[in-house]
Scaffold this active site. Structure first.
Site, PDB file in Angstrom:
ATOM      1  N   GLN A  11       3.700  -3.207 -18.609  1.00 46.07           N
ATOM      2  CA  GLN A  11       3.080  -3.853 -19.760  1.00 46.07           C
ATOM      3  C   GLN A  11       2.563  -2.828 -20.761  1.00 46.07           C
ATOM      4  O   GLN A  11       2.026  -1.797 -20.365  1.00 46.07           O
ATOM      5  CB  GLN A  11       1.912  -4.709 -19.256  1.00 46.07           C
ATOM      6  CG  GLN A  11       1.801  -6.028 -19.971  1.00 46.07           C
ATOM      7  CD  GLN A  11       0.951  -7.025 -19.203  1.00 46.07           C
ATOM      8  OE1 GLN A  11       1.032  -7.098 -17.992  1.00 46.07           O
ATOM      9  NE2 GLN A  11       0.151  -7.796 -19.881  1.00 46.07           N
ATOM     10  N   SER A  90       3.857  -0.527 -12.331  1.00 47.60           N
ATOM     11  CA  SER A  90       3.256  -1.867 -12.232  1.00 47.60           C
ATOM     12  C   SER A  90       4.339  -2.948 -12.324  1.00 47.60           C
ATOM     13  O   SER A  90       5.185  -3.052 -11.447  1.00 47.60           O
ATOM     14  CB  SER A  90       2.171  -2.024 -13.307  1.00 47.60           C
ATOM     15  OG  SER A  90       1.463  -3.224 -13.125  1.00 47.60           O
ATOM     16  N   LEU A  91       4.348  -3.726 -13.405  1.00 53.55           N
ATOM     17  CA  LEU A  91       5.402  -4.728 -13.605  1.00 53.55           C
ATOM     18  C   LEU A  91       6.800  -4.102 -13.459  1.00 53.55           C
ATOM     19  O   LEU A  91       7.729  -4.725 -12.944  1.00 53.55           O
ATOM     20  CB  LEU A  91       5.259  -5.326 -15.007  1.00 53.55           C
ATOM     21  CG  LEU A  91       6.511  -5.994 -15.575  1.00 53.55           C
ATOM     22  CD1 LEU A  91       6.741  -7.335 -14.906  1.00 53.55           C
ATOM     23  CD2 LEU A  91       6.412  -6.147 -17.078  1.00 53.55           C
ATOM     24  N   ARG A 115       4.132 -14.155 -11.351  1.00 56.06           N
ATOM     25  CA  ARG A 115       3.123 -13.087 -11.355  1.00 56.06           C
ATOM     26  C   ARG A 115       2.283 -13.164 -12.635  1.00 56.06           C
ATOM     27  O   ARG A 115       1.056 -13.098 -12.597  1.00 56.06           O
ATOM     28  CB  ARG A 115       3.835 -11.741 -11.265  1.00 56.06           C
ATOM     29  CG  ARG A 115       2.934 -10.507 -11.297  1.00 56.06           C
ATOM     30  CD  ARG A 115       3.820  -9.259 -11.329  1.00 56.06           C
ATOM     31  NE  ARG A 115       3.080  -8.026 -11.036  1.00 56.06           N
ATOM     32  CZ  ARG A 115       2.680  -7.170 -11.956  1.00 56.06           C
ATOM     33  NH1 ARG A 115       2.902  -7.409 -13.241  1.00 56.06           N
ATOM     34  NH2 ARG A 115       2.040  -6.047 -11.615  1.00 56.06           N
ATOM     35  N   HIS A 197      -4.855  -4.690 -11.120  1.00 58.12           N
ATOM     36  CA  HIS A 197      -4.905  -3.677 -10.052  1.00 58.12           C
ATOM     37  C   HIS A 197      -6.329  -3.406  -9.563  1.00 58.12           C
ATOM     38  O   HIS A 197      -6.707  -2.275  -9.310  1.00 58.12           O
ATOM     39  CB  HIS A 197      -4.209  -2.379 -10.503  1.00 58.12           C
ATOM     40  CG  HIS A 197      -2.771  -2.599 -10.850  1.00 58.12           C
ATOM     41  ND1 HIS A 197      -1.807  -2.851  -9.894  1.00 58.12           N
ATOM     42  CD2 HIS A 197      -2.135  -2.656 -12.044  1.00 58.12           C
ATOM     43  CE1 HIS A 197      -0.639  -3.047 -10.501  1.00 58.12           C
ATOM     44  NE2 HIS A 197      -0.817  -2.942 -11.801  1.00 58.12           N
ATOM     45  N   GLN A 246       0.483  -4.816  -4.330  1.00 61.94           N
ATOM     46  CA  GLN A 246       0.444  -4.108  -5.607  1.00 61.94           C
ATOM     47  C   GLN A 246      -0.581  -4.647  -6.610  1.00 61.94           C
ATOM     48  O   GLN A 246      -1.196  -3.889  -7.358  1.00 61.94           O
ATOM     49  CB  GLN A 246       1.859  -4.139  -6.220  1.00 61.94           C
ATOM     50  CG  GLN A 246       2.101  -3.129  -7.303  1.00 61.94           C
ATOM     51  CD  GLN A 246       2.830  -3.731  -8.488  1.00 61.94           C
ATOM     52  OE1 GLN A 246       2.391  -4.725  -9.048  1.00 61.94           O
ATOM     53  NE2 GLN A 246       3.933  -3.127  -8.855  1.00 61.94           N
TER      54      GLN A 246
END
Length: 288
Positions: A11, A90-91, A115, A197, A246
């Site tokens: 992102q 991440s993503l 998600r 996170h 995650q």
């Protein structure tokens, strides 16, 4: 023989017009974009190609948009795409898993969509935020977070001297003050909708866990360096379990890239929108 690592952005890499060139230049890409519209139940391509920057900032748009762009870009490379290892920020880990053959495009997109919605809901349950901390040692940042009352944790280890912290608004604000006192060049609240996170994402993690549990994961074509452990994984059940962790665990990007280099990566290619990861990799290992 050069060892080639492919990395996929998260992102923040979105831009207006993203993916339009792929859509216009390739029939196979166009088919996948249209399939994505169908799966999501709305024309995300309209928002990607013609939407405003604000449209693209919405979590439920940003995440699938970056995933779609990244995966289609990898697929359009055809036989040129020969990864010795992959990782995603991440993503971006979802894009990496599709590119490495662990997930199908359809399953990957469905998970990313779920998600995004689950994260959005978690943000509404408890207000959280994130802040970038510059020019402070990792250990100092971790220690300050530990000493603050309330939820605040190190969330993204982006490159040496660049960490992102995440948690409850008041705790992040208090931590930022302490970081500046400890000599941080900057401790800047980021324009994000929630505490990604961090433990505040627990409701999202639970939701996503059941969706991931029901999805078929294959063995990857090459090792996947996952955010949670920063180490290479090839076992589908281990990949699954780390993908579930995650959302509430930190993104260990510095450690992932360092381990990829240690394991022989000599060349990195960023696949998807933007150039954020190119910048981070260059700071982790100069001259790469």
């Amino acid at each position: 023989m050069t060892n080639h690592a492919y990395v996929f952005p998260g992102q923040g890499s979105q831009f207006v017009g993203m993916g339009k060139d792929l859509y216009e230049e390739s029939n196979s890409a166009k088919e996948l974009f249209e399939k994505a519209n169908e799966i999501l139940g709305f024309r995300i391509t309209d928002l990607m190609f013609e939407g405003t920057a604000d449209d693209l900032k919405r979590t439920d748009v940003t995440q699938p948009a970056i995933f779609i762009h990244s995966v289609i870009a990898a697929m359009e490379m055809g036989s040129e795409f020969q990864p010795d290892m992959v990782a995603g920020h991440s993503l971006g880990e979802f894009s990496a898993l599709v590119a490495a053959g662990v997930l199908s495009f359809e399953d990957g997109l469905k998970l990313v969509h779920q998600r995004a919605l689950a994260m959005q809901e978690a943000c509404e349950i408890e207000a959280g935020t994130m802040a970038a901390v510059l020019a402070l040692a990792d250990e100092t940042v971790e220690q300050i977070c530990e000493d603050i009352d309330g939820v605040v944790v190190a969330a993204n280890y982006n490159c040496p001297g660049q960490l992102v912290i995440s948690g409850a608004v008041s705790a992040v604000e208090a931590a930022c003050e302490k970081m500046k006192e400890a000599g941080a060049k900057r401790a800047l609240i980021l324009p994000v909708g929630g505490a990604f996170h961090s433990p505040l994402m627990e409701p999202a993690r639970e939701k996503l866990a059941s969706a991931i549990g029901e999805t078929n994961f294959n063995a990857p074509v090459c090792p996947v360096y996952q955010n949670v452990s920063a180490s290479p994984q090839t076992d589908p059940s281990e990949i699954k379990s780390q993908l579930i962790s995650q959302l509430t665990a930190p993104v260990r990007w510095t450690q992932s890239v360092t381990n990829m280099i240690k394991d022989g990566a000599e060349e990195f290619t960023e696949v998807g929108p933007g150039k954020v990861l190119q910048g981070l990799v260059a700071k982790i290992k100069r001259g790469l």
